[in-house]
Design a protein around this motif. Sequence first.
Motif, PDB file in Angstrom:
ATOM      1  N   THR A   7      55.508  33.529  46.038  1.00  0.00           N
ATOM      2  CA  THR A   7      55.027  32.609  47.345  1.00  0.00           C
ATOM      3  C   THR A   7      54.223  34.268  48.810  1.00  0.00           C
ATOM      4  N   GLU A   8      53.645  35.001  47.457  1.00  0.00           N
ATOM      5  CA  GLU A   8      52.754  35.849  48.257  1.00  0.00           C
ATOM      6  C   GLU A   8      51.854  36.264  47.475  1.00  0.00           C
ATOM      7  N   VAL A   9      50.909  36.341  47.776  1.00  0.00           N
ATOM      8  CA  VAL A   9      49.061  36.405  47.332  1.00  0.00           C
ATOM      9  C   VAL A   9      48.940  37.761  47.832  1.00  0.00           C
ATOM     10  N   PHE A  10      48.990  38.955  46.530  1.00  0.00           N
ATOM     11  CA  PHE A  10      48.335  40.041  46.039  1.00  0.00           C
ATOM     12  C   PHE A  10      47.309  40.573  45.250  1.00  0.00           C
ATOM     13  N   LEU A  11      46.533  41.524  45.673  1.00  0.00           N
ATOM     14  CA  LEU A  11      44.976  41.941  45.507  1.00  0.00           C
ATOM     15  C   LEU A  11      45.651  42.919  44.448  1.00  0.00           C
ATOM     16  N   LYS A  12      45.042  42.881  43.250  1.00  0.00           N
ATOM     17  CA  LYS A  12      45.816  43.923  42.541  1.00  0.00           C
ATOM     18  C   LYS A  12      44.012  44.393  41.918  1.00  0.00           C
ATOM     19  N   GLN A  13      44.603  46.055  40.781  1.00  0.00           N
ATOM     20  CA  GLN A  13      43.539  46.368  40.621  1.00  0.00           C
ATOM     21  C   GLN A  13      41.881  46.866  41.145  1.00  0.00           C
ATOM     22  N   VAL A  14      42.137  46.637  42.504  1.00  0.00           N
ATOM     23  CA  VAL A  14      40.666  46.999  43.566  1.00  0.00           C
ATOM     24  C   VAL A  14      41.000  48.226  44.015  1.00  0.00           C
ATOM     25  N   HIS A  15      39.895  49.111  43.175  1.00  0.00           N
ATOM     26  CA  HIS A  15      40.070  50.695  43.770  1.00  0.00           C
ATOM     27  C   HIS A  15      39.660  51.048  44.960  1.00  0.00           C
ATOM     28  N   ILE A  16      40.389  51.770  45.993  1.00  0.00           N
ATOM     29  CA  ILE A  16      39.657  51.895  46.791  1.00  0.00           C
ATOM     30  C   ILE A  16      40.347  53.528  46.355  1.00  0.00           C
ATOM     31  N   SER A  51      38.095  54.572  54.760  1.00  0.00           N
ATOM     32  CA  SER A  51      37.691  54.533  53.239  1.00  0.00           C
ATOM     33  C   SER A  51      36.796  53.423  53.254  1.00  0.00           C
ATOM     34  N   ILE A  52      37.692  52.153  53.462  1.00  0.00           N
ATOM     35  CA  ILE A  52      36.422  50.364  52.890  1.00  0.00           C
ATOM     36  C   ILE A  52      35.808  50.455  53.890  1.00  0.00           C
ATOM     37  N   ARG A  53      35.213  51.418  54.855  1.00  0.00           N
ATOM     38  CA  ARG A  53      34.423  51.256  56.298  1.00  0.00           C
ATOM     39  C   ARG A  53      33.226  52.019  55.504  1.00  0.00           C
ATOM     40  N   ALA A  54      34.003  52.713  54.907  1.00  0.00           N
ATOM     41  CA  ALA A  54      32.402  54.158  53.924  1.00  0.00           C
ATOM     42  C   ALA A  54      32.652  53.124  52.785  1.00  0.00           C
ATOM     43  N   GLY A  55      32.399  52.568  52.654  1.00  0.00           N
ATOM     44  CA  GLY A  55      32.487  51.960  51.223  1.00  0.00           C
ATOM     45  C   GLY A  55      32.696  52.031  50.429  1.00  0.00           C
ATOM     46  N   LYS A  56      34.027  53.344  49.828  1.00  0.00           N
ATOM     47  CA  LYS A  56      34.503  53.268  48.727  1.00  0.00           C
ATOM     48  C   LYS A  56      35.435  52.523  48.540  1.00  0.00           C
ATOM     49  N   LEU A  57      35.124  51.237  48.415  1.00  0.00           N
ATOM     50  CA  LEU A  57      35.979  50.492  47.174  1.00  0.00           C
ATOM     51  C   LEU A  57      35.608  49.724  46.133  1.00  0.00           C
ATOM     52  N   PHE A  82      48.552  60.956  54.264  1.00  0.00           N
ATOM     53  CA  PHE A  82      48.039  59.439  54.196  1.00  0.00           C
ATOM     54  C   PHE A  82      48.006  58.580  53.892  1.00  0.00           C
ATOM     55  N   ASN A  83      46.942  59.578  52.034  1.00  0.00           N
ATOM     56  CA  ASN A  83      46.105  59.194  51.478  1.00  0.00           C
ATOM     57  C   ASN A  83      47.622  58.087  50.747  1.00  0.00           C
ATOM     58  N   VAL A  84      47.248  56.762  49.974  1.00  0.00           N
ATOM     59  CA  VAL A  84      48.251  56.300  49.494  1.00  0.00           C
ATOM     60  C   VAL A  84      47.327  55.807  47.807  1.00  0.00           C
ATOM     61  N   ASP A  85      47.801  55.729  46.946  1.00  0.00           N
ATOM     62  CA  ASP A  85      47.929  54.982  45.162  1.00  0.00           C
ATOM     63  C   ASP A  85      46.178  54.252  45.843  1.00  0.00           C
ATOM     64  N   PRO A  86      45.417  54.863  45.228  1.00  0.00           N
ATOM     65  CA  PRO A  86      44.038  53.464  45.177  1.00  0.00           C
ATOM     66  C   PRO A  86      43.857  52.364  44.539  1.00  0.00           C
ATOM     67  N   LEU A  87      44.760  52.160  43.320  1.00  0.00           N
ATOM     68  CA  LEU A  87      44.965  51.269  42.753  1.00  0.00           C
ATOM     69  C   LEU A  87      46.552  50.313  42.954  1.00  0.00           C
ATOM     70  N   ARG A  88      47.020  50.682  43.954  1.00  0.00           N
ATOM     71  CA  ARG A  88      48.440  50.050  44.947  1.00  0.00           C
ATOM     72  C   ARG A  88      47.654  48.340  44.424  1.00  0.00           C
ATOM     73  N   PRO A  89      48.805  47.591  44.760  1.00  0.00           N
ATOM     74  CA  PRO A  89      48.625  46.011  44.828  1.00  0.00           C
ATOM     75  C   PRO A  89      48.454  45.955  46.238  1.00  0.00           C
ATOM     76  N   GLU A 116      36.603  44.657  38.853  1.00  0.00           N
ATOM     77  CA  GLU A 116      38.019  44.602  37.613  1.00  0.00           C
ATOM     78  C   GLU A 116      39.125  43.635  38.611  1.00  0.00           C
ATOM     79  N   GLY A 117      39.293  43.330  39.537  1.00  0.00           N
ATOM     80  CA  GLY A 117      40.218  43.187  40.790  1.00  0.00           C
ATOM     81  C   GLY A 117      39.806  41.469  39.995  1.00  0.00           C
ATOM     82  N   TYR A 118      41.638  41.156  40.206  1.00  0.00           N
ATOM     83  CA  TYR A 118      42.085  39.507  40.625  1.00  0.00           C
ATOM     84  C   TYR A 118      43.300  39.767  41.877  1.00  0.00           C
ATOM     85  N   ALA A 119      43.733  38.666  42.297  1.00  0.00           N
ATOM     86  CA  ALA A 119      44.334  37.969  42.533  1.00  0.00           C
ATOM     87  C   ALA A 119      45.765  37.289  42.001  1.00  0.00           C
TER      88      ALA A 119
END
Length: 152
Positions: free
Chosen positions: A55-64, A37-43, A73-80, A47-50
């Motif tokens: 002690t772990e860094v998460f990317l949140k609110q990035v829609h894939i 999906s990312i290779r197809a440019g679908k992200l 096999f598809n997962v939640d588009p807004l998952r951390p 609104e994203g932030y980290a």
Amino acid sequence: MGEGNKTLASNRKARHNYFIEEVYEAGIELKGTEVKSIRAGKLNLAEGYASIDNTEVFLKQVHISPYEQGNIFNVDPLRPRKLLLHKQEIRKLIGLINQQGYSLVPLSVYLKRGKVKVSIGLAKGKKLYDKRHDLAKKDAQRRIQREMSGKY
């Protein structure tokens, strides 16, 4: 980003809304069909932030967007999504984030040697007058370029 990198998405509003102090390159933990999906440019990074949790860094609110041929096999588009950084970089970021006004903002997503990488910036929010000042400066530069090209 060096040579051979293909930019898949960029957050153009980030440099308008924030002062970017430092830029870090991080790997990203993806599941299932997210890479296709990312290779197809679908992200969407707008609104994203980290954030740093335990002690772990998460990317949140990035829609894939879910991959169209992906079925179960598809997962939640807004998952951390976990970002992969060195331990000393995370410790440094924890120290800087605890200071007033700093945040982590995704700047771009790109391919580097076949791997998906995220460029995140240590950012401080701009005030409205800072944004106006930047726009005026950019407009003046554009006007100067137009005048210079008109002479030749």
